[in-house]
Design an enzyme around this catalytic site. Sequence first.
Site, PDB file in Angstrom:
ATOM      1  N   CYS A  48      74.175  87.334 -58.326  1.00 13.20           N
ATOM      2  CA  CYS A  48      72.764  87.195 -58.174  1.00 13.20           C
ATOM      3  C   CYS A  48      72.250  86.148 -57.047  1.00 13.20           C
ATOM      4  CB  CYS A  48      72.157  86.629 -59.255  1.00 13.20           C
ATOM      5  SG  CYS A  48      73.034  87.464 -60.926  1.00 13.20           S
ATOM      6  N   CYS A  51      70.921  86.953 -53.153  1.00  9.00           N
ATOM      7  CA  CYS A  51      69.518  87.557 -53.123  1.00  9.00           C
ATOM      8  C   CYS A  51      68.374  86.602 -53.594  1.00  9.00           C
ATOM      9  CB  CYS A  51      69.262  88.796 -53.722  1.00  9.00           C
ATOM     10  SG  CYS A  51      70.021  89.982 -52.860  1.00  9.00           S
ATOM     11  N   HIS A  52      68.800  85.730 -54.790  1.00 12.80           N
ATOM     12  CA  HIS A  52      67.807  84.813 -55.459  1.00 12.80           C
ATOM     13  C   HIS A  52      68.018  83.411 -55.087  1.00 12.80           C
ATOM     14  CE1 HIS A  52      66.339  88.187 -57.707  1.00 12.80           C
ATOM     15  NE2 HIS A  52      67.504  88.808 -57.958  1.00 12.80           N
ATOM     16  N   MET A 102      65.341  95.399 -56.475  1.00 15.09           N
ATOM     17  CA  MET A 102      66.376  94.906 -57.299  1.00 15.09           C
ATOM     18  C   MET A 102      67.184  96.276 -57.686  1.00 15.09           C
ATOM     19  SD  MET A 102      67.665  92.491 -59.515  1.00 15.09           S
ATOM     20  CE  MET A 102      68.523  92.739 -61.054  1.00 15.09           C
ATOM     21  N   HIS A 338      68.161  86.951 -41.903  1.00 16.37           N
ATOM     22  CA  HIS A 338      69.141  87.437 -42.637  1.00 16.37           C
ATOM     23  C   HIS A 338      70.220  87.919 -41.528  1.00 16.37           C
ATOM     24  CE1 HIS A 338      71.273  88.756 -46.056  1.00 16.37           C
ATOM     25  NE2 HIS A 338      71.437  90.084 -45.409  1.00 16.37           N
ATOM     26  N   HIS A 380      67.362  95.751 -42.296  1.00 16.58           N
ATOM     27  CA  HIS A 380      68.521  95.472 -42.578  1.00 16.58           C
ATOM     28  C   HIS A 380      69.461  95.978 -41.407  1.00 16.58           C
ATOM     29  CE1 HIS A 380      72.568  94.565 -44.260  1.00 16.58           C
ATOM     30  NE2 HIS A 380      72.037  93.752 -45.292  1.00 16.58           N
TER      31      HIS A 380
END
Length: 561
Positions: A48, A51-52, A102, A338, A380
């Site tokens: 997790c 991403c978070h 998600m 990113h 991306h």
Amino acid sequence: MSIVTRPLLTGFIAGLSLLGLSVAHANNPPDMTAEEKESAKQIYFERCAGCHGVLRKGATGKNLEPHWEKTDADGNKTNGGTLKLGTKRLEKIIAYGTEGGMVNYDDILTKEEINLMARYIQNTPDVPPEFSLQDMKDSWKLIVPVDQRPKKQLNKINLKNVFAITLRDAGKLALVDGDTHKIWKVLDTGYAVHISRLSASGRYVYTVGRDGLTTIIDMWYEEPTTVATVRLGSDARSVDTSKFEGFEDKYLIGGTYWPPQFSIMDGETLEPIKVVSTRGQTVDGEYHPEPRVASIVASHIKPEWVVNVKETGQIMLVDYTDIKNLKTTTIESAKFLHDGGWDASKRYFMVAANASNKVAAVDTKTGKLAALIDTAKIPHPGRGANFVHPKFGPVWSTGHLGADVVSLISTASDEPQYAKYKEHNWKVVQELKMPGAGNLFVKTHPKSEHLWTDAPMNPEREVAESVYVFDLNDLDKEPKRLDVAKDSGLPESKAIRRAVHPEFNAAGDEVWISLWGGKADQSAIVIYDDKTLKLKQVITDPAIVTPTGKFNVYNTMYDVY
Ligand code: DHE
């Protein structure tokens, strides 16, 4: 339970709480035993945090703090948090995913683990320890000093065509001979190596594990050998080397998600030299305690690294000529930087600010932002793909996690024959239609007439297990679908085996795709002929467990894509 009225239910909960039993309500997070917390912490880190965020403030993924409050530009306040959502709703989100991107975890985590995570994220986030230069030095292991290493290449392998392949869940790296398609050696690395990068000389492979363990592998031995290791922190994704003339193999830079910082090391021994924190202000003027280092790339035209700081949206150009008196140019772009790659001229670095739906183009010659380009949802690119568009001249391309298109962005060029395309520069000139969202990587090669795209995050099996190939001479034509899972010849499996990360060989005539199965499934590397799009060979072996990223030595050294 459905017939229990609200006051009754509240009384029931209050009664249980008085008895000391574990129940969540609006203000109290669910109780967890120390053991449960430990295993939830590990799952959070592995699945997790990427991403978070470790502090759960959100980036590509949503904010997962128990409570949050936001004020918009007009002064309107909104609030939310995991406590407000509660265990049942969180379990559903974790199990089945959301339309917001998600992914579903019902085939990755057990029901008990999903319940554990739903309860864990309603508790206050754990703050992991910092990691200092001294901690790095304490972790450093010089296995073979430089003067005891080979003086010349002791094997007959064509090193330029070796592929470094991440075996994600095995915590290993496979080095495969690109000429013979034979596995040369499988080496232990950090957990879930994220990327491999090459020294400027092409002799050393560097890997960085998600757990921050960095290794340097010397390919001049009879068999590739790990000659040093060091830990960068507890959560990392990027490394690169010094590539400018006169600095070849001299330094290595590594970026960490936790702690939020970058570190500079000796390029041959990995001895830690300097750590620089990236904590600071976002481009919106807010302090951020966890601005993680996303992609890092070495310039070919200057002694500089481009360091992209995710949460702040600041792009740092780090001059490595004088490490003691480090000079850095900080360029404001957009939040949630990113991954990215060079344009064809290697003057402009193109980086996705993914959750802002933008791509930033940095002019590394002037040290300024050239443009911020609006794109479809969640670009991306991996490193992207460069080619000359028949109508718009040089373009760099990116796929999207959140949209069913590949965006082609016109890039500036100093070459006179491309001057006529200037009016298109830094605009999305075409969007190529994909069969769905969930693309992660695009790739081409100067000798190729194809653009290869994957879609491993698409929920449809048929799409996720295939790659889609566009004809660069006729971009309006639908892409050709290659069913990688079927072509692998492996028996069908219950879980989706994702076709991911196309990578060319050094000659630019073969494309290698990873078929990324579960930890217990047989996976494979499927190789296609780029001209005919016909299957050429399948590399499969019990050692090929969860293959993901592949890095061809020559193409990675020279940023060919
Ligand atoms: Fe990646 C590149 C971060 C999930 C495979 N990934 C990168 C880079 C970053 C990043 C910052 C750029 C490195 C650079 O160029 O210096 N990746 C993250 C995440 O934060 C995220 C979303 C979640 C996580 O927890 O890590 C994530 N990435 C994945 C995967 O699940 C992938 C598909 C499989 C895996 O091995 O984990 C994956 N990421 C890759 C690959 C690259 C990459 C193969 C390099 C692309 C290239 O061609 O250079």
